[in-house]
Structures are given as structure tokens and as C-alpha cells.
Write an enzyme that holds these catalytic residues in place. Structure first.
Site, PDB file in Angstrom:
ATOM      1  N   VAL A  71      -2.608   4.842   1.400  1.00  0.00           N
ATOM      2  CA  VAL A  71      -2.972   5.659   0.033  1.00  0.00           C
ATOM      3  C   VAL A  71      -3.240   7.082   0.165  1.00  0.00           C
ATOM      4  CG1 VAL A  71      -4.288   3.339  -0.239  1.00  0.00           C
ATOM      5  CG2 VAL A  71      -5.583   5.217   0.764  1.00  0.00           C
ATOM      6  N   ASP A  72      -2.661   7.803   1.019  1.00  0.00           N
ATOM      7  CA  ASP A  72      -2.900   9.099   0.983  1.00  0.00           C
ATOM      8  C   ASP A  72      -1.685  10.078   0.273  1.00  0.00           C
ATOM      9  OD1 ASP A  72      -1.712   9.108   4.680  1.00  0.00           O
ATOM     10  OD2 ASP A  72      -0.423   9.171   2.868  1.00  0.00           O
ATOM     11  N   GLU A 100       1.237   2.562  20.685  1.00  0.00           N
ATOM     12  CA  GLU A 100       0.654   1.603  21.771  1.00  0.00           C
ATOM     13  C   GLU A 100       1.233   0.271  21.124  1.00  0.00           C
ATOM     14  OE1 GLU A 100      -3.534   2.281  21.392  1.00  0.00           O
ATOM     15  OE2 GLU A 100      -3.815   0.757  19.994  1.00  0.00           O
ATOM     16  N   GLY A 122       3.690   3.068  12.766  1.00  0.00           N
ATOM     17  CA  GLY A 122       2.214   3.411  12.794  1.00  0.00           C
ATOM     18  C   GLY A 122       1.406   2.452  12.213  1.00  0.00           C
ATOM     19  N   THR A 123       1.488   1.131  12.487  1.00  0.00           N
ATOM     20  CA  THR A 123       0.847   0.092  11.910  1.00  0.00           C
ATOM     21  C   THR A 123       0.289  -0.781  12.883  1.00  0.00           C
ATOM     22  OG1 THR A 123       0.491  -1.496  10.194  1.00  0.00           O
ATOM     23  CG2 THR A 123       2.623  -1.321  11.009  1.00  0.00           C
ATOM     24  N   HIS A 180      -0.826  -0.830  -1.202  1.00  0.00           N
ATOM     25  CA  HIS A 180      -2.344  -0.750  -1.227  1.00  0.00           C
ATOM     26  C   HIS A 180      -2.807   0.503  -2.282  1.00  0.00           C
ATOM     27  CE1 HIS A 180      -2.491  -2.714   3.027  1.00  0.00           C
ATOM     28  NE2 HIS A 180      -2.100  -3.479   2.028  1.00  0.00           N
TER      29      HIS A 180
END
Ligand code: BV8
Ligand code: ZN
Length: 247
Positions: free
Chosen positions: A102-103, A215, A187-188, A118
Site C-alpha cells: 500500500v506504499d 528466505e 518479497g512476499t 490492498h
């Protein structure tokens, strides 16, 4: 981290790509993720903040939390990972960027076709009459601002837990995932649905699924290839391979 021969050759001829991003793509810009060790949720639980009941129970706390996050987002800049996706959109014929973030950093980096599943923290609206208000009018307030038309509470234009995603946006994302040859999940942690179901939608129609993360995640066992590393370092390498063959 090695990029397989299969992915190299796919990058040289791929015509349609769908990308799903999460908080990890903004980590190198200095925006905290949600579930990492120093993540936003480590201190405060999502159920205490990112849901409508929490807002109605304690509007000041929730409003304050979003003001804090808006301030961070306002002060940071897109990073090489965001810019790599802008380049990817220029190089590949059919490209859709689906973000859970949301950025607003994808738009600020210059991405054009972005589906915000979102919502967007830079937008707010009145919970009674739905009137949108510009952030500049409201973020300076400490207490929760009220609507100038009907005096209703103003809330951030983000999707909270238990809320429907914006009309048509998830449908468009599903359409893109169903058509693409290559699906990148970047990145999720892939724990929030229905967004986390998109890689599977792509896989079920035969797309090649590549995960970029620092990771392993809940879906690492289902993807075709995991590139372990920072998005800001991995994505520019993928662009280099792609550009070599599309001069
Ligand atoms: C809904 C608010 C219909 C905005 C957020 C099945 C189907 C449908 C719904 C559900 C379902 N099962 C459960 C549900 C309910 C719920 C849900 O999914 N709960 C989960 C927790 C189990 N879903 C919903 O409520 C959704 N609504 O489905 O509506 C409906 C309605 C009612 C009942 C049923 C269905 C709404 C979901 C939206 C919730 N809102 N946030 C805000 O404040 O931001 S979710 C929140 O998590 C953020 O929006 C974020 O986008 C999202 C996902 O988090 P990530 O982006 O993945 O971030 P995270 O920190 O977890 O991970 C970061 C990753 O990056 C890590 O893996 C890390 O390793 C990596 N990383 C770190 N640094 C780097 C890196 N990677 C690369 N490079 C780096 N440098
Ligand atoms: Zn109003």
C-alpha cells in the site's frame, strides 16, 4: 544464487509476465515488512490494527499507526527492485504488476500497469459517505479527522482483514496470472489470501513460477525456481539477461 539455464532461455523469449510483489520489495527502501523479525506485526498484532473492528474500537490508535507508516513511506524512495520492474514493463509485451503493498512505491518508481490488491495508504475516505480526502488535508491531525461533508470518520483506503478486495482488481490479477508464461512472486511471505493464491493460478495453467525472496516461504515447495537473495540485487540480474537479447 544461480539463475537456471531454463529461466535464462525463457527470459530471452518470454512475451507475457505477471508479477506479484509484497512488503519485501520495499524492504531495501527502508520500509519495514510485516512478518520479519523486526516486522511491523512483531510489536502489534494485525488483528489489533488492520481490521475495521479495531478501527471502530480505537480509531485514534489505528489512525496513528497509519500516520506513522505514511510518514515512513513519504520519506523513503523506490529501490533498484522497483526500477527493475519499471524496465521489465518496458521490455515485455504483456506485463502486469500485482502488488499487495500500500506504499505507492511502484507508481513512484514509474510503473504504469499496477493492480493494488490492498489499496493505497496515500488515499483516505469517509466511512459514512465514502468521500475521498487528500492526505494533505488529514495526515497532520493527531486525532482521527472527520469528513467535511457529513462529519463521518476518515479511514485509510487500505483493505483490512475480513474486507473484500477492491471491485474488479483481484479479477484482473487472476486474469493476468491465468494468461502469463512467466510468474514472478517477489518479497512476499505468501500467507495472505486471496493474493497468495495467484502463483498457484499461474502454475495451474502451465506458467513457469519463480520466487525471489531472502528466505524460503510457504509456497517455495510449489514454485519452479527460487532465487534466494535481495530483490534489489536479484531483479537487476534478470533484467540484464533479458536486455542482452532484446537490444
Ligand atoms: C478477503 C492491510 C474476502 C493494509 C493487509 C482464503 C480466501 C480468502 C480470504 C482468506 C482465506 N484465508 C484466510 C482469509 C482471511 C484473510 C487472510 O488471508 N488471513 C491470513 C492472515 C490467513 N484475508 C482477508 O481477510 C482478505 N480479504 O479475502 O476478502 C473475504 C472477506 C471475508 C471473509 C472471507 C473472505 C484481505 C487481506 C488483506 C489484509 N490486509 N494489510 C496494510 O495495513 O498494509 S495484509 C498485509 O499482509 C499487507 O497488506 C501485506 O501486503 C500482506 C502480505 O504480507 P507480505 O507483503 O507478504 O509481507 P510479509 O512481511 O509477510 O513478508 C515479507 C517477505 O519479504 C518475507 O517473505 C521476507 O522473507 C521477504 N523479504 C524481506 N526482505 C526482502 C525480502 N524479499 C526480497 N528482498 C528483500 N530485500
Ligand atoms: Zn462523509
Amino acid at each position: 544464487m544461480t539463475i537456471s539455464i531454463k529461466l535464462r532461455s525463457l527470459l530471452q523469449r518470454v512475451k507475457s509476465i505477471c508479477v506479484l510483489t509484497g512488503a519485501g520489495i520495499s524492504a531495501e527502501s527502508g520500509v519495514a515488512t510485516f512478518r520479519g523479525v523486526d516486522g511491523l506485526w512483531s510489536k502489534l498484532k494485525p488483528e489489533e490494527l488492520a481490521n475495521f473492528d479495531a478501527f471502530m474500537r480505537n480509531p485514534e490508535l489505528v489512525w496513528e499507526w497509519y500516520n506513522y507508516r505514511r510518514q515512513i513511506v513519504h520519506d523513503v524512495k523506490p529501490n533498484p527492485a522497483h526500477y527493475a520492474l519499471v524496465r521489465l514493463e518496458e521490455l515485455v509485451k504483456e506485463f502486469t504488476l500485482v502488488t499487495q503493498n500500500v506504499d505507492n512505491l511502484h507508481f513512484r518508481a514509474g510503473s504504469k500497469k499496477v493492480l493494488e490488491l490492498h489499496g493505497n495508504i496515500e488515499r483516505s475516505y469517509c466511512i459514512d459517505c465514502g468521500k475521498f480526502v487528500e492526505n494533505v488535508e488529514v495526515t497532520t491531525e493527531k486525532k482521527v479527522p472527520r469528513c467535511s461533508s457529513c462529519n463521518g470518520l476518515i479511514r485509510p483506503d487500505v483493505v483490512w482483514f475480513g474486507e473484500m478486495l477492491p471491485e474488479g482488481v483481484f479479477e484482473a490479477a487472476t486474469e493476468a496470472a491465468s494468461q502469463c508464461e512467466l510468474f514472478l512472486t517477489i518479497g512476499t511471505s505468501a500467507v495472505v489470501y486471496p493474493a497468495a493464491g495467484l502463483p498457484m493460478t499461474a502454475r495451474n495453467q502451465g506458467a513457469y513460477i519463480v520466487e525471489v525472496n531472502t528466505e524460503p516461504t510457504e509456497i517455495s515447495h510449489t514454485v519452479n525456481e527460487t532465487l534466494l537473495g535481495k530483490a534489489g540485487e536479484v531483479l537487476p540480474q534478470l533484467i540484464t539477461i533479458l536486455e542482452e537479447t532484446r537490444k
